[in-house]
Design a protein around this motif. Structure first.
Motif, PDB file in Angstrom:
ATOM      1  N   GLY A 140       0.792  -1.217   0.000  1.00  0.00           N
ATOM      2  CA  GLY A 140       0.000   0.000   0.000  1.00  0.00           C
ATOM      3  C   GLY A 140       0.826   1.269   0.000  1.00  0.00           C
ATOM      4  N   CYS A 141       2.095   1.196   0.396  1.00  0.00           N
ATOM      5  CA  CYS A 141       2.970   2.366   0.440  1.00  0.00           C
ATOM      6  C   CYS A 141       3.928   2.354  -0.737  1.00  0.00           C
ATOM      7  N   THR A 142       3.769   3.292  -1.646  1.00  0.00           N
ATOM      8  CA  THR A 142       4.668   3.398  -2.789  1.00  0.00           C
ATOM      9  C   THR A 142       5.871   4.274  -2.433  1.00  0.00           C
ATOM     10  N   LYS A 143       6.846   4.341  -3.317  1.00  0.00           N
ATOM     11  CA  LYS A 143       8.057   5.111  -3.056  1.00  0.00           C
ATOM     12  C   LYS A 143       7.775   6.603  -2.878  1.00  0.00           C
ATOM     13  N   HIS A 159      -7.949  -3.817  -0.036  1.00  0.00           N
ATOM     14  CA  HIS A 159      -7.772  -2.954  -1.203  1.00  0.00           C
ATOM     15  C   HIS A 159      -6.655  -1.936  -0.996  1.00  0.00           C
ATOM     16  N   LEU A 160      -5.799  -2.187   0.011  1.00  0.00           N
ATOM     17  CA  LEU A 160      -4.579  -1.408   0.263  1.00  0.00           C
ATOM     18  C   LEU A 160      -4.842   0.054   0.606  1.00  0.00           C
ATOM     19  N   SER A 161      -5.853   0.294   1.425  1.00  0.00           N
ATOM     20  CA  SER A 161      -6.001   1.622   2.023  1.00  0.00           C
ATOM     21  C   SER A 161      -5.000   1.721   3.171  1.00  0.00           C
ATOM     22  N   VAL A 162      -4.351   2.874   3.295  1.00  0.00           N
ATOM     23  CA  VAL A 162      -3.309   3.077   4.304  1.00  0.00           C
ATOM     24  C   VAL A 162      -3.673   4.284   5.157  1.00  0.00           C
ATOM     25  N   TYR A 163      -3.561   4.103   6.483  1.00  0.00           N
ATOM     26  CA  TYR A 163      -3.942   5.155   7.429  1.00  0.00           C
ATOM     27  C   TYR A 163      -2.763   5.488   8.341  1.00  0.00           C
TER      28      TYR A 163
END
Length: 248
Positions: A140-143, A159-163
Motif C-alpha cells: 500500500g505504500c509506494t516510493k 484494497h490497500l487503504s493506508v492510514y
C-alpha cells in the motif's frame, strides 16, 4: 485524569470545553466537531484486571470490542508521540479535530477496525486490517509516500487503504474515502484506560447490515452483536483475537 477537550456551542453565543465522558448523545455542532458518546467503559486485560497504559507493549496491535459487542477496535501504543489537533474530514465533508494520543507519552491511540471503503474489519476468523510496525513493508505504500519502507501505519489488505495513526488515522493512500473512526480514550491518574465515545464518521450501521451471517456465527446473532458494551472491555493482542492475520 487526562482528558480530551472538545468545543461545544452554548446557546449560539460562545463555546466551552467539556470532557468527552460528560457529553450525552451526539455532538454535531457548528464548530465542525463530530462526536458520539457511548457508555464509559474500562479496558481490562484477558483476566479481567484493569489494563494499565504502562503495560502496553509498543507497536503491538491490541483488540477490544466497543461501542458494541460485535464491533472490534484496535489499540496501539505507538513508538512516538502523536501529532496534536489534526484536522480531518469525513466522507460527507464534515471537518473535525482529532486531539492526539493519550498516556504519559501521548502515544496511545484507538480506532474502529472497520475500513470505510468496503467494511473490512478485524474478526475472529481472519483479519486483513492491522497496524504495521516500524520498518514493516506494505504494497500500500509506494516510493512516493512517506510510509515507504518505514511502516508505522494501519493497512487494510483488502484494497490497500493506508492510514496514519499518528494523525488520527488520516488516509495516506488507497480507496478509503475517510479516516477510520477514532475511539476516544481517557487515561486516568491510576494509569487505567477508558473508552468513552467515537470521533469521526463511523460505519457501524452499514457493518451490521452487511455481516449478518458472520455476526450470527461469532456473536450469536445481530441482536447480541448490537448490544452496547457496558462497564468493561476485555483487551487482547490481535494474535490472540483472530485465527489468521493477513498482510500485503
Amino acid at each position: 485524569m487526562q482528558r480530551r477537550d472538545f468545543l461545544k456551542v452554548v446557546g449560539g453565543v460562545g463555546v466551552v470545553a467539556v470532557a468527552p465522558s460528560l457529553i450525552e448523545g451526539r455532538l454535531y455542532a457548528e464548530d465542525g466537531t463530530l462526536y458520539t458518546s457511548y457508555k464509559k467503559v474500562q479496558l481490562t486485560d484477558a483476566e479481567g484486571k484493569p489494563l494499565l497504559a504502562s503495560q502496553l507493549d509498543k507497536e503491538v496491535n491490541y483488540v477490544f470490542n466497543y461501542p458494541y459487542a460485535g464491533t472490534s477496535c484496535m489499540l496501539i501504543a505507538l513508538p512516538h508521540p502523536t501529532e496534536k489537533n489534526v484536522k480531518l474530514t469525513s466522507e460527507d465533508g464534515v471537518q473535525y479535530i482529532w486531539k492526539g494520543g493519550v498516556g504519559k507519552e501521548r502515544n496511545i491511540v484507538a480506532f474502529s477496525s472497520i475500513c470505510p471503503h468496503q467494511l473490512t474489519h478485524i474478526n475472529k476468523s481472519d483479519t486483513f486490517i492491522s497496524y504495521l510496525k516500524t520498518g514493516g513493508k506494505t504494497m500500500g505504500c509506494t516510493k512516493s509516500m512517506p510510509c515507504h519502507d518505514k511502516g508505522e501505519v494501519i493497512v487494510c489488505g483488502s484494497h490497500l487503504s493506508v492510514y496514519d495513526p499518528k494523525k488520527g488515522a488520516k488516509v495516506l493512500g488507497g480507496p478509503a474515502p475517510q479516516p477510520l473512526a477514532s475511539i476516544v480514550l481517557e487515561h486516568h491518574n491510576d494509569d487505567t484506560l477508558w473508552a468513552v465515545g467515537v470521533l469521526g464518521a463511523d460505519k457501524f450501521h452499514e457493518f451490521f447490515r452487511a455481516f449478518k451471517p458472520e455476526l450470527k456465527e461469532q456473536y450469536g446473532g445481530k441482536r447480541k452483536a448490537k448490544k452496547l458494551v457496558k462497564d468493561k472491555a476485555q483487551t487482547v493482542t490481535l494474535a490472540e483475537f483472530t485465527k489468521d492475520i493477513i498482510r500485503y
